[in-house]
Design a protein around this motif. Structure first.
Motif, PDB file in Angstrom:
ATOM      1  N   MET A 134       0.166  12.094   6.605  1.00 21.15           N
ATOM      2  CA  MET A 134       1.114  11.575   7.599  1.00 21.15           C
ATOM      3  C   MET A 134       1.406  10.095   7.413  1.00 21.15           C
ATOM      4  SD  MET A 134       0.432  13.317  11.296  1.00 21.15           S
ATOM      5  CE  MET A 134       0.918  15.018  11.612  1.00 21.15           C
ATOM      6  N   LEU A 135       0.351   9.268   7.282  1.00 23.63           N
ATOM      7  CA  LEU A 135       0.589   7.827   7.212  1.00 23.63           C
ATOM      8  C   LEU A 135       1.381   7.449   5.963  1.00 23.63           C
ATOM      9  CD1 LEU A 135       0.278   5.195   8.659  1.00 23.63           C
ATOM     10  CD2 LEU A 135      -1.946   4.881   7.563  1.00 23.63           C
ATOM     11  N   PRO A 136       1.053   7.978   4.772  1.00 28.83           N
ATOM     12  CA  PRO A 136       1.905   7.680   3.611  1.00 28.83           C
ATOM     13  C   PRO A 136       3.356   8.079   3.833  1.00 28.83           C
ATOM     14  CG  PRO A 136      -0.172   8.621   2.873  1.00 28.83           C
ATOM     15  CD  PRO A 136      -0.143   8.744   4.368  1.00 28.83           C
ATOM     16  N   ALA A 137       3.561   9.214   4.519  1.00 25.70           N
ATOM     17  CA  ALA A 137       4.936   9.653   4.791  1.00 25.70           C
ATOM     18  C   ALA A 137       5.637   8.678   5.740  1.00 25.70           C
ATOM     19  CB  ALA A 137       4.927  11.052   5.391  1.00 25.70           C
ATOM     20  N   ILE A 138       4.888   8.191   6.741  1.00 22.80           N
ATOM     21  CA  ILE A 138       5.451   7.216   7.680  1.00 22.80           C
ATOM     22  C   ILE A 138       5.837   5.935   6.944  1.00 22.80           C
ATOM     23  CG2 ILE A 138       4.848   5.673   9.601  1.00 22.80           C
ATOM     24  CD1 ILE A 138       3.122   8.011  10.690  1.00 22.80           C
ATOM     25  N   LEU A 139       4.956   5.464   6.063  1.00 20.91           N
ATOM     26  CA  LEU A 139       5.240   4.240   5.314  1.00 20.91           C
ATOM     27  C   LEU A 139       6.435   4.426   4.390  1.00 20.91           C
ATOM     28  CD1 LEU A 139       1.619   3.087   4.376  1.00 20.91           C
ATOM     29  CD2 LEU A 139       3.098   2.145   6.136  1.00 20.91           C
TER      30      LEU A 139
ATOM     31  N   CYS B  92       0.815  -1.221   0.000  1.00 21.09           N
ATOM     32  CA  CYS B  92       0.000   0.000   0.000  1.00 21.09           C
ATOM     33  C   CYS B  92       0.849   1.272   0.000  1.00 21.09           C
ATOM     34  CB  CYS B  92      -0.950   0.009   1.199  1.00 21.09           C
ATOM     35  SG  CYS B  92      -2.243  -1.238   1.087  1.00 21.09           S
ATOM     36  N   THR B  93       2.163   1.132  -0.085  1.00 24.25           N
ATOM     37  CA  THR B  93       3.009   2.320  -0.196  1.00 24.25           C
ATOM     38  C   THR B  93       2.991   2.826  -1.631  1.00 24.25           C
ATOM     39  OG1 THR B  93       5.002   1.049  -0.765  1.00 24.25           O
ATOM     40  CG2 THR B  93       4.561   1.447   1.594  1.00 24.25           C
ATOM     41  N   ARG B  94       3.534   4.021  -1.812  1.00 24.69           N
ATOM     42  CA  ARG B  94       3.613   4.572  -3.171  1.00 24.69           C
ATOM     43  C   ARG B  94       4.390   3.627  -4.083  1.00 24.69           C
ATOM     44  NH1 ARG B  94       7.571   7.291  -5.417  1.00 24.69           N
ATOM     45  NH2 ARG B  94       8.592   7.643  -3.398  1.00 24.69           N
ATOM     46  N   GLN B  95       5.514   3.098  -3.579  1.00 27.72           N
ATOM     47  CA  GLN B  95       6.318   2.202  -4.407  1.00 27.72           C
ATOM     48  C   GLN B  95       5.564   0.913  -4.737  1.00 27.72           C
ATOM     49  OE1 GLN B  95       7.188   3.452  -1.418  1.00 27.72           O
ATOM     50  NE2 GLN B  95       9.335   4.136  -1.383  1.00 27.72           N
ATOM     51  N   GLY B  96       4.856   0.371  -3.733  1.00 28.52           N
ATOM     52  CA  GLY B  96       4.095  -0.847  -3.970  1.00 28.52           C
ATOM     53  C   GLY B  96       2.970  -0.641  -4.965  1.00 28.52           C
ATOM     54  N   LEU B  97       2.225   0.451  -4.789  1.00 30.71           N
ATOM     55  CA  LEU B  97       1.089   0.710  -5.677  1.00 30.71           C
ATOM     56  C   LEU B  97       1.538   1.039  -7.094  1.00 30.71           C
ATOM     57  CD1 LEU B  97      -1.316   2.687  -3.325  1.00 30.71           C
ATOM     58  CD2 LEU B  97      -1.524   0.325  -4.118  1.00 30.71           C
TER      59      LEU B  97
END
Length: 384
Positions: free
Chosen positions: A370-375, A113-118
């Motif tokens: 925040m959560l995307p930044a944390i991931l 579900c991270t930017r890289q994964g998606l």
């Protein structure tokens, strides 16, 4: 991802495990669904086998990784907990077992579900948009996953969960503040609205700026969130790539209502930033009658459940099977409204509330980021 972590094909970390069940007419089946953007699983109301009909169902088990095939590209990815053990999913919810000797399942679910994964998942979801973008399960081995040692995977997940809990608590407090703001607006409106209820048609009227679509021309789009969530911008549609012959153009002071989802609060006033954007003919636009209603005042009460909640009365049916909310039905709803002079007085009282709302909107945007930044930091190996 951390350069020190090896990457492993997703095909080496998961195996498809489906458990088809025989649907029996007098048995009860409770199905699951998945939210987008990695927001987890929800449970649908139980249905009898007779209601399920000839639809194929599959058994869910704790620890199953779900990649919802039509919205995986949007983060409809989740891990089944004990609460989902024994529930059911349709053919759109394939279940995978994670190779536990190499990979901690919550680590994998978070990474996807991270930017890289998606970005990787998007590449194996051919199609144009929405339900046309179906996950190609045979291409899962093309996705590469950064894989630190198991102990590090567990440590990273624990840290993510710790920070995510703090973000969730901040979001809860922001929601409480938003509810108090809404209660103030509604109570002030009620105090000033001492006249007998009248049809909305006495305050607003249907007014649409229909624009014929020309091939090759870009038309920036807008959508309406449900439950009074407001309008948002979307990428342009190029003329010739849609079956619509015309779009409705948004103008200052336009009240926009979705005919399809109006019953769940999908209506909003047009903010200045979305003036001259376009919506499909399924979105109807209305303007205030200048002698009865101020657009600024209407903009204050439209997002409240007091206002949008009434649209259920104008739409027949239940849930997703409701009919469209037609303009004539909407305009027949009766409301009490203050006089124009009292509306102006109310706007002065709402001024401080609007400043609070603005701060709340800013904090909501920050919380969402925040959560995307944390991931992102977690899977770069930068999360302490």
């Amino acid at each position: 991802m951390s350069a020190a972590w090896p990457t492993v094909s997703l095909g080496d970390l998961v195996r498809l495990e489906r458990r088809p069940v025989e649907v029996i007419a007098d048995r009860e089946y409770k199905e699951i669904g998945t939210y987008s953007y990695g927001r987890g699983i929800f449970h649908k109301r139980p249905r009898s086998g007779l209601e399920v009909g000839d639809k194929d169902l599959f058994l869910m088990k704790e620890g199953d990784l779900i990649l919802q095939v039509t919205f995986a590209w949007e983060g409809a990815i989740a891990l089944c907990s004990e609460a989902e053990d024994g529930l059911y999913g349709s053919v759109r919810y394939p279940t995978f077992r994670v190779e536990e000797s190499r990979c901690f399942a919550p680590f994998l679910a978070r990474y996807l579900c991270t930017r890289q994964g998606l970005e990787q998942i998007n590449r194996i979801c051919p199609g144009s948009a929405g339900r046309n973008r179906v996950l190609a399960l045979k291409c899962l081995p093309e996705i590469n996953v950064p894989l630190p040692p198991l102990d590090e995977q567990r440590r990273i997940v624990a840290r993510i969960e710790e920070l995510a809990a703090k973000v969730a608590e901040a979001a809860r407090l922001r929601q409480l503040a938003s509810q108090e703001t809404e209660a103030f607006i509604v109570s002030m409106h009620a105090a000033m609205s001492d006249a007998a209820p009248e049809p909305l048609a006495n305050y607003i009227e249907l007014h649409e700026d229909a624009v014929q679509i020309e091939a090759g021309t870009p038309y920036p789009q807008a959508g309406v969130r449900g439950f009074g969530g407001g309008l948002f911008g979307k990428p342009p549609v190029i003329g010739g790539q849609t079956t619509y012959r015309a779009f409705n153009r948004l103008y200052p002071g336009a009240l926009v209502m979705s005919q399809v989802k109006g019953w769940e609060g999908a209506l909003a006033m047009t903010p200045p930033a979305l003036t001259d954007y376009f919506v499909s003919p399924e979105y109807r636009t209305f303007r205030c009658r200048p002698d009865r209603c101020l657009p600024e005042y209407l903009a204050a009460i439209v997002p409240t459940e007091y206002f949008w909640g009434r649209l259920k009365e104008a739409t027949r049916g239940v849930g997703a099977r409701r009919e469209r909310t037609r303009p004539e039905q909407f305009l027949q709803l009766e409301f009490s409204m203050p006089s124009i002079s009292d509306q102006r007085r109310g706007l002065n009282m709402f001024a401080s509330v609007r400043s609070v709302q603005s701060l709340q909107d800013e904090s909501a945007t920050e919380l969402d980021a925040m959560l995307p930044a944390i991931l992102d930091k977690a899977f770069k190996g930068e999360l302490g």
